[in-house]
Design an enzyme around this catalytic site. Structure first.
Site, PDB file in Angstrom:
ATOM      1  N   LEU A 107      56.624  43.399  31.255  1.00 45.44           N
ATOM      2  CA  LEU A 107      56.311  44.865  32.862  1.00 45.44           C
ATOM      3  C   LEU A 107      57.665  43.884  34.091  1.00 45.44           C
ATOM      4  O   LEU A 107      56.755  42.461  34.579  1.00 45.44           O
ATOM      5  CB  LEU A 107      55.023  44.796  32.864  1.00 45.44           C
ATOM      6  CG  LEU A 107      54.621  45.651  34.091  1.00 45.44           C
ATOM      7  CD1 LEU A 107      54.952  46.334  33.470  1.00 45.44           C
ATOM      8  CD2 LEU A 107      53.414  44.859  34.049  1.00 45.44           C
ATOM      9  N   ASP A 108      57.837  44.981  34.620  1.00 45.11           N
ATOM     10  CA  ASP A 108      58.933  44.407  36.151  1.00 45.11           C
ATOM     11  C   ASP A 108      59.840  43.381  36.189  1.00 45.11           C
ATOM     12  O   ASP A 108      59.701  42.636  36.988  1.00 45.11           O
ATOM     13  CB  ASP A 108      57.182  44.577  37.153  1.00 45.11           C
ATOM     14  CG  ASP A 108      56.489  45.315  37.555  1.00 45.11           C
ATOM     15  OD1 ASP A 108      57.450  46.113  37.079  1.00 45.11           O
ATOM     16  OD2 ASP A 108      55.468  44.965  37.447  1.00 45.11           O
ATOM     17  N   GLU A 109      60.188  43.425  34.911  1.00 41.60           N
ATOM     18  CA  GLU A 109      60.957  41.728  34.423  1.00 41.60           C
ATOM     19  C   GLU A 109      62.388  41.862  33.798  1.00 41.60           C
ATOM     20  O   GLU A 109      63.378  41.317  33.661  1.00 41.60           O
ATOM     21  CB  GLU A 109      60.674  41.145  33.096  1.00 41.60           C
ATOM     22  CG  GLU A 109      59.645  39.972  34.164  1.00 41.60           C
ATOM     23  CD  GLU A 109      59.008  38.796  32.940  1.00 41.60           C
ATOM     24  OE1 GLU A 109      59.912  38.717  32.402  1.00 41.60           O
ATOM     25  OE2 GLU A 109      57.180  38.483  33.312  1.00 41.60           O
TER      26      GLU A 109
END
Length: 287
Positions: free
Chosen positions: A231-233
């Site tokens: 997530l969001d990486e």
């Protein structure tokens, strides 16, 4: 046969002398004119070379398939290249997924209508109905796929089917407030662009503006990145920031942030459409 060919060649390979010369000589022998060339080498320890080269063949005597076959045999194979060529005669098709916030979607649609964003938009998918009228005013099909915990897997499969049937080349999450499953992401690796309302890696996840306000930050920002299962990486494409102070409350941060989000997402989408991005591990090389 395509009489004129304009191509964008992206290369990643082990660094060594003669790469630029080899590629340039090959294109010269094909009668191509090089329109733009950019390159980057990592540090000697890693030893990786990246290049983007845009070229034009007028009254080409070979097809794009023949060009690629010869390039693989004469240049790419001997130099162990990971490469591909995208052609401007193929206009990219962009699917959009969005929830309730309209600012990023509107920015993309305005730029598309004005001709600043040279893509086709075959569909917009949303888990809410609010943006149907806005989307259809632009003449774009709108698909409502409401998501609950019980229906998430089913609706994702329906979204995958719609995107594939539309022959979309990539998908933009224009503030789509659902976490995509690994099953969804795995179908479109390196083909999903998300805008996150924070300057990552700070304040990942939900409510970043509230968290930024609580922390008393002096900069807020937005990040456009490719979606991965983390997530969001995923690999970051573009970022920007704005200065804030103790005088700004959460609503001020949200308003400022939306302006940044629009700009950052647009730049990321344009870079993707113009084939200026090479994904390398969890990083990007953006020419």
């Amino acid at each position: 046969m395509q009489s004129d060919i304009t191509g964008r060649l992206l290369i990643c390979c082990p660094d060594r002398p003669g790469i630029v010369a080899g590629v340039s000589q090959f294109l010269y022998t094909c009668g191509a004119n090089i329109l733009d060339a950019s390159q980057h080498s990592t540090d000697p320890k890693e030893g990786v070379f990246f290049m983007r080269m845009e070229f034009h063949l007028e009254n080409a005597g070979i097809t794009s398939e023949q060009l690629e076959k010869q390039f693989q045999e004469k240049v790419a194979g001997p130099l162990h290249m990971d490469w591909h060529i995208n052609y401007t005669f193929h206009r990219k098709r962009m699917a959009v997924m969005v929830s309730r916030y309209d600012h990023c979607l509107m920015e993309l649609l305005w730029r598309w209508r004005s001709g600043e964003l040279p893509v086709d938009i075959p569909l917009v998918i949303s888990n809410h109905e609010e943006l149907r009228e806005l989307t259809e005013d632009f003449g774009i099909p709108f698909h409502y796929l409401p998501v609950t915990a019980a229906t998430k897997a089913e609706k994702e499969q329906e979204a995958i089917r719609l995107i594939q049937e539309a022959k979309a080349d990539f998908t933009v999450l224009a503030r789509y407030m659902q976490i995509l499953s690994p099953a969804f992401v795995g179908v479109f690796p390196g083909k999903i662009i998300n805008i996150h309302h924070s300057f990552l890696p700070a304040f990942a996840g939900a409510n970043p503006y509230k968290n930024a306000y609580t922390r008393g930050v002096k900069l807020i920002g937005a990040t456009a990145h490719y979606v991965t299962n983390d997530l969001d990486e995923g690999p970051i494409i573009d970022q920007d920031v704005a200065r804030v102070s103790h005088r700004h409350d959460v609503s001020d941060l949200v308003a400022l942030g939306r302006d940044i989000e629009r700009q950052v997402l647009t730049r990321a989408v344009v870079a993707h459409v113009e084939d200026r991005i090479i994904i390398h591990g969890n990083k990007t090389i953006v020419f």
